[in-house]
Design an enzyme around this catalytic site. Sequence first.
Site, PDB file in Angstrom:
ATOM      1  N   CYS A   1       0.856  -1.178   0.000  1.00 31.66           N
ATOM      2  CA  CYS A   1       0.000   0.000   0.000  1.00 31.66           C
ATOM      3  C   CYS A   1       0.893   1.229   0.000  1.00 31.66           C
ATOM      4  CB  CYS A   1      -0.967  -0.002   1.174  1.00 31.66           C
ATOM      5  SG  CYS A   1      -0.160   0.117   2.788  1.00 31.66           S
TER       6      CYS A   1
ATOM      7  N   HIS B   1     -10.378 -30.180 -12.562  1.00 26.34           N
ATOM      8  CA  HIS B   1      -9.953 -29.593 -13.827  1.00 26.34           C
ATOM      9  C   HIS B   1      -8.723 -30.325 -14.309  1.00 26.34           C
ATOM     10  CE1 HIS B   1      -7.968 -27.612 -10.492  1.00 26.34           C
ATOM     11  NE2 HIS B   1      -6.945 -27.369 -11.284  1.00 26.34           N
TER      12      HIS B   1
END
Length: 620
Positions: free
Chosen positions: A377, A543
């Site tokens: 940040c 998957h």
Amino acid sequence: MKNNIQRFGKFLSAMVMPNIGALIAFGFLAALFIDTGWIPNKGFNSMVSPMLTYLIPILIASTGGRMIGGDRGRVAGAIAVIGAIMSNTEITMLMAAMVMGPLAGFCVKKFDEAMDGHMPAGFEMLINNFSVGIIGMVLAMLGYVAIGPFMSAILMILSAGVNFLVEHSVLPLVSVFVEPAKVLFLNNALNHGIFTPIATEQAAEAGKSIMYMLETNPGPGLGVLLAYMFFCKDKVTKDSAPGAVIIHLLGGIHEIYFPYILMNPVVIVAPILGNMAAILWYTITDCGLVGPASPGSIIAYLMVSPGSDLVKVLIGVVIAAGISFVVASPIVKMAGGRSLEEAQNEMASMKQAAKGETTVPGTIERSEEVKKIIFACDAGMGSSAMGATKFRNRIKNDRPDITVSNTSVDTIPADCDIAVVQTTLAARAKKAAPQAQLITIGNFLADPALDALYVQLTTGDAPAAPAGENTDILIPDTPIKKQVIVADGIRLGQKPVTKEEAIQAAGELLVKLGYVDESYVEAMQERERLVSTYMGMGVAIPHGTTQAKGTVKKTGIVFLQYPEGVDFGAEKAQLVFGIAGIGDEHLDLLGKLCTLLEDPALLETLKTTDDVDWVLEQLS
């Protein structure tokens, strides 16, 4: 212009924030041991003035020097600021330190560039040490004769302006500028670049200063969050508010409430009026803090309050929160149920549109090679610390090999694999860490991109970008809407089967709908044998392996519901999602799925419903 101000503010903050511990130590010593403190003590009080006059400016200057000139810049910065300090020991040279440190680092850096390739072998240590000493000495002399006196004059002018505002009872009007500036992520620049130097000077003379209270009061933001907690129509936003309240009030991370204002900008009126009323109260009652309340937690706020002002300080926080809550509540209630996620996405799109692009989260090609994730940040000690802690706790059981930490966006380490930053900081993160893959988010508290990142890291699958390459993906200004799940790909009320049979059924349905070749089904079974695709909470996402990506014809997801569950080992899965993905086209659905899983009632309905249209609506 705004970006330049933000960069300047961030740089000031980055010099001060690593040294907040010293400011806190000074504040506690002053609160406890000065003549008007809780337990006056002449001996301990003797440490307060040297800490303020010498230690804190030297720490800040050395940090600024290191940011630009490395370790040698750190030493030069510490030497240089001594000249400014000694030019006038009656005032605190925080502002001078913010000039001398970076200036020293810059001089060291330029010297090193000039000597690059011209350093005689065997003389490196001699030249490096002498250069730092000489540069530091020259700058210390400059600080004594010019920069120190100039900064003293600037501080006198600012202090005179503050005194004018106080004497004419208009100091509360600063909230009109403070609160909007905070929401634009200039809070650290305001607090540590302007208010703290003035407040420190005032506290040295009077024992306390109201300037410490102008930006750090947690009351205005608390009122806004409480309004969302009680009156927001959007359930996700409403449910996120209680956690934000705790983080804001007790953790002192004010950035947590900024997106709640940005989603309904008119709400900014609430903290403005709340802070205005609190400052008026503090002015009337002659309140002040003895040191900086950083971070802006109620705990820190009260700890640096003089004993005689403690109740009055707490009343001011309650006044700010109460007025902010009363003003924000009807605005939030009439906001039409617009969600926090929608506001964040719109905000990000608008900001990127101004640059002619839209940024969406990057994806990871080889998740098993990811070893370090950095949340960054502006200053590196607020929202990114909270985000890193939350994600670290989330992923530690699945990927204990991954290190998750936080830093300032401009100091992302060179060994960072993935950098997670807010969208507005993407350009700076890309410049600071070109080697890292970039994940851009709207909010560290809850963001679909973090959910998608978690899925990619824990499943071991990923679309597309070359390893080590920054993976911001530019898409047209008009979002691409791609339907990756259709009604024919939903099977409800399936009878109990084995894990292998459930995966086979999902694979065959992907083949039937034209998403994959038949060989992909075996790749799904292989993936399950390597690493379980059970995600928890009754959800499995089978998957294919990475090697099977070439057999994917188009992105598609199928959904099979097993109300009685399929045994995936430790637990049973009632929801089985078969996935075949090209690029990142399926990540939006996975992000939405992660959001759905946070709603227990909705999740249970998904496990038992017989309404295909309802399921399709929830997942589309």
